[in-house]
Design an enzyme around this catalytic site. Structure first.
Site, mmCIF file in Angstrom:
data_model
loop_
_atom_site.group_PDB
_atom_site.id
_atom_site.type_symbol
_atom_site.label_atom_id
_atom_site.label_comp_id
_atom_site.label_asym_id
_atom_site.label_seq_id
_atom_site.Cartn_x
_atom_site.Cartn_y
_atom_site.Cartn_z
ATOM 1 N N GLU A 285 -4.524 9.539 8.331
ATOM 2 C CA GLU A 285 -3.087 9.350 8.574
ATOM 3 C C GLU A 285 -2.615 10.190 9.766
ATOM 4 O O GLU A 285 -1.641 9.858 10.419
ATOM 5 C CB GLU A 285 -2.280 9.714 7.321
ATOM 6 C CG GLU A 285 -2.576 8.811 6.129
ATOM 7 C CD GLU A 285 -1.489 7.782 5.853
ATOM 8 O OE1 GLU A 285 -0.333 8.031 6.206
ATOM 9 O OE2 GLU A 285 -1.828 6.719 5.278
ATOM 10 N N ASP B 101 0.858 -1.197 0.000
ATOM 11 C CA ASP B 101 0.000 0.000 0.000
ATOM 12 C C ASP B 101 0.886 1.236 0.000
ATOM 13 O O ASP B 101 2.068 1.176 0.387
ATOM 14 C CB ASP B 101 -0.920 0.026 1.227
ATOM 15 C CG ASP B 101 -1.890 1.215 1.181
ATOM 16 O OD1 ASP B 101 -2.477 1.459 0.106
ATOM 17 O OD2 ASP B 101 -2.040 1.918 2.196
ATOM 18 N N SER B 102 0.297 2.350 -0.423
ATOM 19 C CA SER B 102 1.031 3.614 -0.382
ATOM 20 C C SER B 102 1.378 3.994 1.054
ATOM 21 O O SER B 102 2.313 4.759 1.271
ATOM 22 C CB SER B 102 0.176 4.714 -1.008
ATOM 23 O OG SER B 102 -1.042 4.829 -0.286
ATOM 24 N N TYR C 274 -0.667 8.682 -2.458
ATOM 25 C CA TYR C 274 -0.658 8.472 -3.909
ATOM 26 C C TYR C 274 -1.906 9.099 -4.561
ATOM 27 O O TYR C 274 -1.922 9.341 -5.753
ATOM 28 C CB TYR C 274 -0.684 6.972 -4.230
ATOM 29 C CG TYR C 274 0.623 6.221 -4.110
ATOM 30 C CD1 TYR C 274 1.725 6.735 -3.436
ATOM 31 C CD2 TYR C 274 0.743 4.958 -4.683
ATOM 32 C CE1 TYR C 274 2.903 6.008 -3.334
ATOM 33 C CE2 TYR C 274 1.922 4.229 -4.594
ATOM 34 C CZ TYR C 274 2.997 4.755 -3.913
ATOM 35 O OH TYR C 274 4.160 4.030 -3.820
ATOM 36 N N CYS D 30 -4.166 -1.289 -2.451
ATOM 37 C CA CYS D 30 -4.299 0.160 -2.598
ATOM 38 C C CYS D 30 -5.091 0.395 -3.872
ATOM 39 O O CYS D 30 -4.685 -0.052 -4.952
ATOM 40 C CB CYS D 30 -2.911 0.791 -2.702
ATOM 41 S SG CYS D 30 -2.930 2.555 -3.085
ATOM 42 N N ASN D 31 -6.210 1.073 -3.735
ATOM 43 C CA ASN D 31 -7.055 1.306 -4.909
ATOM 44 C C ASN D 31 -6.380 2.213 -5.920
ATOM 45 O O ASN D 31 -6.501 2.018 -7.124
ATOM 46 C CB ASN D 31 -8.382 1.933 -4.479
ATOM 47 C CG ASN D 31 -9.258 0.948 -3.752
ATOM 48 O OD1 ASN D 31 -10.056 0.255 -4.357
ATOM 49 N ND2 ASN D 31 -9.083 0.842 -2.446
ATOM 50 N N THR D 32 -5.671 3.223 -5.418
ATOM 51 C CA THR D 32 -5.031 4.172 -6.329
ATOM 52 C C THR D 32 -3.984 3.458 -7.175
ATOM 53 O O THR D 32 -3.912 3.649 -8.392
ATOM 54 C CB THR D 32 -4.402 5.323 -5.520
ATOM 55 O OG1 THR D 32 -5.360 5.804 -4.576
ATOM 56 C CG2 THR D 32 -3.969 6.454 -6.425
ATOM 57 N N CYS E 65 -11.264 2.938 -1.087
ATOM 58 C CA CYS E 65 -9.943 3.343 -0.581
ATOM 59 C C CYS E 65 -9.714 2.544 0.687
ATOM 60 O O CYS E 65 -10.612 2.459 1.549
ATOM 61 C CB CYS E 65 -9.903 4.832 -0.278
ATOM 62 S SG CYS E 65 -8.381 5.341 0.549
ATOM 63 N N THR E 66 -8.538 1.961 0.795
ATOM 64 C CA THR E 66 -8.295 1.048 1.908
ATOM 65 C C THR E 66 -8.224 1.759 3.267
ATOM 66 O O THR E 66 -8.244 1.104 4.305
ATOM 67 C CB THR E 66 -6.995 0.253 1.664
ATOM 68 O OG1 THR E 66 -5.942 1.170 1.350
ATOM 69 C CG2 THR E 66 -7.183 -0.716 0.518
ATOM 70 N N HIS E 67 -8.142 3.084 3.246
ATOM 71 C CA HIS E 67 -8.176 3.823 4.512
ATOM 72 C C HIS E 67 -9.596 3.970 5.075
ATOM 73 O O HIS E 67 -9.778 4.165 6.275
ATOM 74 C CB HIS E 67 -7.631 5.250 4.315
ATOM 75 C CG HIS E 67 -6.149 5.344 4.194
ATOM 76 N ND1 HIS E 67 -5.448 4.812 3.149
ATOM 77 C CD2 HIS E 67 -5.227 5.944 4.997
ATOM 78 C CE1 HIS E 67 -4.165 5.079 3.303
ATOM 79 N NE2 HIS E 67 -4.006 5.756 4.422
HETATM 80 N N1 DGL Z 1 -4.781 3.526 0.376
HETATM 81 C C1 DGL Z 1 -4.927 4.233 -0.873
HETATM 82 C C2 DGL Z 1 -6.115 3.716 -1.666
HETATM 83 O O1 DGL Z 1 -6.680 2.724 -1.348
HETATM 84 C C3 DGL Z 1 -5.069 5.714 -0.703
HETATM 85 C C4 DGL Z 1 -4.012 6.400 0.052
HETATM 86 C C5 DGL Z 1 -3.233 7.391 -0.761
HETATM 87 O O2 DGL Z 1 -3.803 8.379 -1.256
HETATM 88 O O3 DGL Z 1 -2.045 7.163 -0.881
HETATM 89 O O4 DGL Z 1 -6.491 4.296 -2.629
#
Ligand code: DGL
Length: 298
Positions: free
Chosen positions: A182, A34-35, A66, A97-99, A216-218
């Site tokens: 974060e 993940d980012s 990201y 990570c979706n991005t 988004c995984t967050h």
């Molecule tokens: N965890 C990332 C996702 O699922 C987003 C976090 C980021 O912007 O880096 O898209």
């Protein structure tokens, strides 16, 4: 190279041939990338579903987020991290990570894997999410809450169309949510405004929505707050369980890869940022003490 990884590799590389790329054909841990910290929400579910395997988690915390970066930059960073995880012995890497899944996965699968090592695999989180959510909607109107990068990529609507052309996806980019999480401010009253605003925008744009994907995984950390701003009866779907079940299914369908995943029930954490920062912030995502190691990437 960190000592634990050296140990994993040296145990596994006894009598293991090198492939043409120079990467070892030896079995190794499953890589979860993940980012930053968000992928920990996926890792937790994967380890619950598949506890026997070894895992390496890599968070590119030094270069997160990201979500606001260009295609080229997300692709470059993701490829660097995936390559690093291959060097650490992973035969299979999940982009949690979706991005990264939206902006880098396809290019890595089509252009880089054939060169790096055609036997290795990189999987994303968007396709399994879409397959699951596509069967949940009754109105055929789905909402997507995600980073700006994921929304701009159009990956979710494009993937949904492949499985059901009648489903309408309405997306809302939530650029403030990852920084709030974060910085451990996501449960503060300050966060309320941004969550309320994005949820309202989404529902105003399509009041027929009956299912909302957290793309988004967050965002699972905001799930309760998101639900508090929604009318009764709207389903909010997090990806962790979906991705974990999809990975389990993948390993059953691909025994040639399954045998390349070692099983000692271990998990090691690596970060491109400071170890102290990772360990303290990771506890926001996982209710356990985490000791990470620093790793240089790129
Ligand atoms: N965890 C990332 C996702 O699922 C987003 C976090 C980021 O912007 O880096 O898209």
């Amino acid at each position: 190279m960190p000592e634990q990884i050296q140990n994993i590799q040296s145990e596994n590389t006894v009598n293991s041939p090198l492939r043409a790329s120079g990467l070892s054909a030896a079995p190794g841990p499953i890589g979860i990338f993940d980012s930053g910290y968000g992928g920990l929400t996926i890792l937790e579910k994967i380890r619950t579903e598949l506890p026997a395997y070894d895992y390496i988690y890599l968070g590119d915390n030094a270069r997160t987020p990201y979500g606001t970066r260009s295609f080229d930059v997300v692709y470059k960073y993701t490829l660097e991290c995936v390559t690093r995880m291959f060097e650490m012995g992973c035969q299979l890497v999940v982009l949690a990570c979706n991005t990264a899944s939206a902006k880098a996965l396809r290019t890595i699968q089509q252009h880089d894997l054939p060169v790096l090592d055609p036997h290795r695999r990189v999987l994303g989180v968007i396709r399994p999410t879409v397959e699951a959510v596509g069967t949940m909607t009754l109105t055929n109107h789905i909402g997507l809450l995600a980073t700006t990068g994921t929304v701009q990529s159009d990956s979710y609507p494009l993937e949904i169309q492949k499985i059901n052309n009648d489903i309408i996806v309405t997306s809302e980019a939530c650029p403030m949510w990852v920084p709030l999480i974060e910085n451990n401010e996501h449960l503060s009253t300050g966060a309320d405004y941004f969550v309320w605003k994005n949820v309202k925008n989404l529902m105003d744009a399509d009041p027929m929505i009956d299912t909302i994907m957290l793309g988004c995984t967050h965002y699972p950390l905001l799930e309760d707050k998101i639900k508090s701003y929604l009318p009764e009866g709207i389903r909010v779907v997090s990806q962790g369980d979906i991705v974990a079940k999809s990975l389990a299914d993948y390993l059953v369908r691909h025994p040639e890869m399954e045998t390349l995943c070692t099983k000692n029930a271990s998990c090691k954490y690596f970060t491109t940022e400071s170890v102290e920062k990772f360990s303290s912030s990771a506890s926001i995502f996982l209710n356990e003490e985490i000791r990470a190691e620093h790793i240089a990437v790129g």
